[in-house]
Design a protein around this motif. Structure first.
Motif, PDB file in Angstrom:
ATOM      1  N   ALA A   1       0.833  -1.209   0.000  1.00 17.55           N
ATOM      2  CA  ALA A   1       0.000   0.000   0.000  1.00 17.55           C
ATOM      3  C   ALA A   1       0.866   1.257   0.000  1.00 17.55           C
ATOM      4  O   ALA A   1       1.885   1.324   0.687  1.00 17.55           O
ATOM      5  N   THR A   2       0.422   2.268  -0.753  1.00 21.00           N
ATOM      6  CA  THR A   2       1.270   3.446  -0.972  1.00 21.00           C
ATOM      7  C   THR A   2       0.664   4.766  -0.501  1.00 21.00           C
ATOM      8  O   THR A   2       1.288   5.813  -0.668  1.00 21.00           O
ATOM      9  N   GLY A   3      -0.526   4.749   0.061  1.00 17.12           N
ATOM     10  CA  GLY A   3      -1.151   5.996   0.500  1.00 17.12           C
ATOM     11  C   GLY A   3      -0.244   6.800   1.416  1.00 17.12           C
ATOM     12  O   GLY A   3       0.302   6.259   2.388  1.00 17.12           O
ATOM     13  N   THR A   4      -0.074   8.063   1.125  1.00 16.12           N
ATOM     14  CA  THR A   4       0.838   8.921   1.886  1.00 16.12           C
ATOM     15  C   THR A   4       0.507   8.922   3.369  1.00 16.12           C
ATOM     16  O   THR A   4       1.405   8.950   4.227  1.00 16.12           O
ATOM     17  N   ALA A   5      -0.781   8.841   3.700  1.00 16.78           N
ATOM     18  CA  ALA A   5      -1.211   8.970   5.093  1.00 16.78           C
ATOM     19  C   ALA A   5      -0.771   7.810   5.974  1.00 16.78           C
ATOM     20  O   ALA A   5      -0.727   7.949   7.206  1.00 16.78           O
TER      21      ALA A   5
ATOM     22  N   ARG B   1       5.731   5.695  -1.358  1.00 16.33           N
ATOM     23  CA  ARG B   1       4.460   6.338  -1.010  1.00 16.33           C
ATOM     24  C   ARG B   1       3.968   7.223  -2.160  1.00 16.33           C
ATOM     25  O   ARG B   1       4.736   7.674  -3.001  1.00 16.33           O
ATOM     26  N   ASP B   2       2.665   7.458  -2.148  1.00 17.17           N
ATOM     27  CA  ASP B   2       2.060   8.231  -3.239  1.00 17.17           C
ATOM     28  C   ASP B   2       2.615   9.642  -3.349  1.00 17.17           C
ATOM     29  O   ASP B   2       2.652  10.219  -4.436  1.00 17.17           O
TER      30      ASP B   2
ATOM     31  N   PHE C   1      11.652   4.418   0.782  1.00 19.13           N
ATOM     32  CA  PHE C   1      11.933   4.938  -0.556  1.00 19.13           C
ATOM     33  C   PHE C   1      11.974   6.456  -0.590  1.00 19.13           C
ATOM     34  O   PHE C   1      11.177   7.132   0.066  1.00 19.13           O
ATOM     35  N   SER C   2      12.879   6.962  -1.400  1.00 20.75           N
ATOM     36  CA  SER C   2      12.890   8.377  -1.778  1.00 20.75           C
ATOM     37  C   SER C   2      12.755   8.455  -3.290  1.00 20.75           C
ATOM     38  O   SER C   2      12.821   7.444  -3.996  1.00 20.75           O
ATOM     39  N   GLY C   3      12.549   9.661  -3.812  1.00 19.00           N
ATOM     40  CA  GLY C   3      12.217   9.832  -5.221  1.00 19.00           C
ATOM     41  C   GLY C   3      13.257   9.341  -6.209  1.00 19.00           C
ATOM     42  O   GLY C   3      12.919   8.993  -7.344  1.00 19.00           O
ATOM     43  N   ASN C   4      14.511   9.292  -5.809  1.00 20.90           N
ATOM     44  CA  ASN C   4      15.568   8.846  -6.712  1.00 20.90           C
ATOM     45  C   ASN C   4      15.602   7.329  -6.877  1.00 20.90           C
ATOM     46  O   ASN C   4      16.401   6.807  -7.659  1.00 20.90           O
ATOM     47  N   MET C   5      14.749   6.610  -6.151  1.00 20.78           N
ATOM     48  CA  MET C   5      14.773   5.149  -6.167  1.00 20.78           C
ATOM     49  C   MET C   5      13.643   4.559  -7.001  1.00 20.78           C
ATOM     50  O   MET C   5      13.396   3.347  -6.947  1.00 20.78           O
ATOM     51  N   ILE C   6      12.918   5.386  -7.762  1.00 14.85           N
ATOM     52  CA  ILE C   6      11.822   4.896  -8.593  1.00 14.85           C
ATOM     53  C   ILE C   6      12.058   5.294 -10.050  1.00 14.85           C
ATOM     54  O   ILE C   6      12.839   6.200 -10.336  1.00 14.85           O
ATOM     55  N   TRP C   7      11.344   4.600 -10.965  1.00 22.08           N
ATOM     56  CA  TRP C   7      11.627   4.710 -12.383  1.00 22.08           C
ATOM     57  C   TRP C   7      10.330   4.822 -13.169  1.00 22.08           C
ATOM     58  O   TRP C   7       9.255   4.431 -12.701  1.00 22.08           O
ATOM     59  N   LEU C   8      10.420   5.317 -14.402  1.00 23.04           N
ATOM     60  CA  LEU C   8       9.263   5.387 -15.280  1.00 23.04           C
ATOM     61  C   LEU C   8       9.317   4.216 -16.255  1.00 23.04           C
ATOM     62  O   LEU C   8      10.298   4.037 -16.977  1.00 23.04           O
ATOM     63  N   ALA C   9       8.250   3.414 -16.236  1.00 24.50           N
ATOM     64  CA  ALA C   9       8.149   2.268 -17.138  1.00 24.50           C
ATOM     65  C   ALA C   9       6.961   2.469 -18.071  1.00 24.50           C
ATOM     66  O   ALA C   9       6.105   3.329 -17.851  1.00 24.50           O
TER      67      ALA C   9
END
Length: 428
Positions: free
Chosen positions: A156-160, A178-179, A394-402
């Motif tokens: 689950a990724t909800g920011t809350a 997270r979202d 996770f931080s933003g540098n650890m995700i990718w666009l597929a």
């Protein structure tokens, strides 16, 4: 419910089975500081073994295994089972087998909370991995918090979810992006990288959709952009063609949609009927196999945020995928991301459990916040995934666009494949 029967798993490329098991055993034992000899010797003998009749270490697992969200719940279960099997192959926890105690929440908040109450108050279990749906997780968090019971959320990724309690007091950890960072990533992609200013936002009416929509609106506002159209829809919607026609008429160059697999399939299937020609992007559920299959391949070109993308040049990931498919047998793997993040979550938390010398509650929380040794996972290498100020791995540098291409997910930008093979240090 007990894990599936063990299936043979192929070793990592270039690694014999005995050496692979030895390396895993060394990592687990050294993580607790229990065996310097194991840490120093990459191929010790004999390997640790389970003690007959030893009391198992019970680990809770709560996800939707039936209903509309069963696709990613069962993918998460497969990842957890594979990790459990590997840990038990090298002796479990000092000879004690690891056992999953599985509950199906059916993506229903009340059932999710009832499962939490049962596992935490009645079973009990050492710690829990759980929740694919944000709304179900939010209903249950106070059960874990009040009982000082560690919950690691792998899907689950909800920011809350990790914002409800201050990290210094919280027993809630997460190994999924997270979202908040997914939404920021998507806005950065369309507005900054591609220079698009006319964006339509689509979101379902669940808590997940609401949270994602709010994140997107906030990040767009920070870039000085206001959505040209916002469309809301209920789960179970059969067509979004009219909404896409409205987006086209409003000049939307891209649609960013926040929902789950079946509804994102409907969105993509509606594109042709609406003759919508702009980009379609979404958070990680856009990658579910459901999206491609139920849209009849109309998801071609749709883009999604991912923590892991299949890559033939990455031996560690391809070895994991091969082992996962062998373990799954005839069970479809609807979400590689859900499976891989859950696999990493169990391995990572067991290392902390070793470090805490088998103690749960506050001791395990402290161990997770102060992990002594990096965990080399299949999604990423977690060096310091958590602290007493941050329970998101996770931080933003650890995700990718597929992107969907002929029924498979691939990196949009080839250079990302190279970057993903290098340790991406978590940023504050």
């Amino acid at each position: 419910m007990t894990p599936h029967a063990a299936r043979p798993i192929p070793p990592a490329a270039g690694t014999c089975p005995r050496r692979r098991r030895g390396l895993l055993a060394a990592a687990l034992l050294a993580g607790a500081g229990l065996s310097a000899a194991w840490a120093a010797d990459p191929a010790p003998a004999p390997l640790p073994v389970l003690s007959p009749g030893a009391k198992p270490v019970r680990v809770g697992f709560i996800c939707p295994l039936s209903g509309g969200s069963g696709d990613f719940g069962n993918s998460a279960r497969l990842g957890a089972e594979l990790a459990l099997k590997e840990i038990n192959e090298v002796g479990g926890f000092l000879g004690r087998p690891i056992e999953l105690v599985v509950r199906d929440d059916k993506a229903t908040p009340d059932l999710g909370r009832a499962a939490a109450e049962e596992l935490v108050r009645k079973e009990p279990v050492a710690f829990t991995l759980g929740y694919c749906n944000t709304g179900v997780a939010m209903k249950s968090l106070d059960v874990f918090q009040e009982q000082q019971h560690v919950l690691v959320v792998p899907v689950a990724t909800g920011t809350a979810i990790t914002a409800k309690y201050p990290a210094k007091d919280s027993y809630i950890f997460r190994t999924s992006p997270r979202d908040q960072i997914q939404a920021a990533f998507l806005v950065e992609e369309v507005v900054v990288r591609r220079g698009l200013k006319k964006i339509a936002l689509f979101a379902d009416t669940t808590g997940y959709g609401e949270g994602g929509l709010n994140d997107l609106k906030r990040f767009l506002a920070e870039k000085g952009v206001e959505a040209v159209q916002i469309s809301r829809f209920d789960l179970g919607v059969s067509s979004l063609a009219n909404e896409l026609r409205e987006a086209q008429a409003a000049g939307a160059e891209a649609v960013i949609a926040y929902s789950v697999g079946p509804e994102l399939a409907v969105l993509n299937a509606s594109r042709a009927a609406a003759k919508y020609t702009g980009l379609v992007l979404g958070p990680w559920p856009m990658s579910f196999r459901t999206v491609w299959d139920k849209s009849g391949g109309a998801a071609e070109g749709a883009m999604t945020v991912q923590s892991i993308v299949p890559d033939l040049n990455n031996e560690r990931r391809m070895s994991f995928i091969a082992r996962l498919k062998r373990h799954a047998g005839d069970t479809p793997i609807a979400s590689l991301m859900a499976a891989a993040q859950t696999y990493d979550a169990l391995h990572l938390t067991m290392r902390a459990y070793f470090q805490a010398r088998g103690e749960s509650g506050p001791a395990l929380k402290k161990a997770l916040e102060n992990l002594q040794r990096a965990y080399t996972g299949v999604v990423t290498t977690h060096a310091k995934p958590f602290s007493d100020e941050d329970h998101d791995a996770f931080s933003g540098n650890m995700i990718w666009l597929a992107q969907w291409k002929k029924g498979q997910l691939a990196y949009v930008y080839p250079d990302d494949a190279r970057k993903a093979a290098v340790i991406q240090r978590k940023q504050k």
